[in-house]
Design a protein around this motif. Sequence first.
Motif, PDB file in Angstrom:
ATOM      1  N   PHE A 234      29.101  37.132  39.994  1.00 26.16           N
ATOM      2  CA  PHE A 234      30.080  37.820  40.834  1.00 26.16           C
ATOM      3  C   PHE A 234      29.363  38.713  41.844  1.00 26.16           C
ATOM      4  N   ASN A 235      29.800  38.654  43.080  1.00 22.20           N
ATOM      5  CA  ASN A 235      29.348  39.574  44.112  1.00 22.20           C
ATOM      6  C   ASN A 235      30.602  40.332  44.537  1.00 22.20           C
ATOM      7  N   TRP A 236      30.725  41.553  44.055  1.00 21.94           N
ATOM      8  CA  TRP A 236      31.957  42.313  44.279  1.00 21.94           C
ATOM      9  C   TRP A 236      32.073  42.809  45.713  1.00 21.94           C
ATOM     10  N   GLU A 237      30.934  42.948  46.424  1.00 23.47           N
ATOM     11  CA  GLU A 237      30.996  43.362  47.835  1.00 23.47           C
ATOM     12  C   GLU A 237      31.610  42.272  48.700  1.00 23.47           C
ATOM     13  N   THR A 238      31.156  41.030  48.501  1.00 25.00           N
ATOM     14  CA  THR A 238      31.667  39.917  49.304  1.00 25.00           C
ATOM     15  C   THR A 238      32.838  39.202  48.627  1.00 25.00           C
ATOM     16  N   ARG A 239      33.134  39.610  47.386  1.00 25.27           N
ATOM     17  CA  ARG A 239      34.228  39.031  46.586  1.00 25.27           C
ATOM     18  C   ARG A 239      34.026  37.522  46.414  1.00 25.27           C
ATOM     19  N   GLU A 240      32.811  37.191  45.954  1.00 24.43           N
ATOM     20  CA  GLU A 240      32.435  35.810  45.694  1.00 24.43           C
ATOM     21  C   GLU A 240      32.001  35.659  44.243  1.00 24.43           C
TER      22      GLU A 240
ATOM     23  N   LYS B 192      39.600  31.335  49.616  1.00 22.65           N
ATOM     24  CA  LYS B 192      40.957  31.566  49.120  1.00 22.65           C
ATOM     25  C   LYS B 192      42.009  31.112  50.120  1.00 22.65           C
TER      26      LYS B 192
ATOM     27  N   PHE C 288      40.662  37.892  39.516  1.00 24.02           N
ATOM     28  CA  PHE C 288      39.461  38.633  39.903  1.00 24.02           C
ATOM     29  C   PHE C 288      39.466  39.063  41.365  1.00 24.02           C
ATOM     30  N   GLY C 289      40.441  38.623  42.137  1.00 29.58           N
ATOM     31  CA  GLY C 289      40.542  39.029  43.530  1.00 29.58           C
ATOM     32  C   GLY C 289      39.438  38.481  44.421  1.00 29.58           C
ATOM     33  N   LEU C 290      38.904  37.324  44.065  1.00 27.59           N
ATOM     34  CA  LEU C 290      37.835  36.726  44.859  1.00 27.59           C
ATOM     35  C   LEU C 290      38.379  36.186  46.175  1.00 27.59           C
ATOM     36  N   GLU C 291      37.499  36.094  47.155  1.00 27.30           N
ATOM     37  CA  GLU C 291      37.834  35.481  48.438  1.00 27.30           C
ATOM     38  C   GLU C 291      37.126  34.137  48.613  1.00 27.30           C
TER      39      GLU C 291
END
Length: 186
Positions: A79-85, A171, A119-122
Amino acid sequence: MIKLELLSETDFPQIVTWVNQYSRDFMVQWSGKTYEYPLTVDQMKAHYSRGINSIESDVFIYKIMDDGRFVGSVQLCRFNWETREAVVGRFLIGEETNRGRGIGKKALNELVRIGFHQFGLETIKLNVYEFNRQAIKCYESVGFRKSLYREKMYQDSNGVWWNNFEMTLRKEDWLKQFKEDIVAGE
């Protein structure tokens, strides 16, 4: 009905059995160069020494359930929470008789839904070897697109070099496709 349930370490022996019924090359196809063949539960426990299924562990592993039967596994990790990946990894339908029946597509769709909604990923990415056309077809049917090509990522036991695709799903593209599929009646 295909469902995803969180996997526990007590499920590791089943994964070891599935992977070890094939070759070292198959294991690399499944997990990259993470493990030594044959796979063992101890190797898996060492790899997941920070645990599983938590933000702190950076990996959520799911059992793929088909009408209550454990038929495979897949993980969402890195998980990369800054880029939401995040990255899909170690995607396995255990028995060959369960492959080609749409289980993988349904499981991946559910994992993508979890990634984007829970998880709110993009963006979700995955890696696949170029020769694995059946997997690529499955990934593309869910909406993943080839985004990066890497040559000579692994040399198999016959001396053949394997090339790799990174595939990406955003997404907004998945939501658009999801709406189109609903309109088309899928």
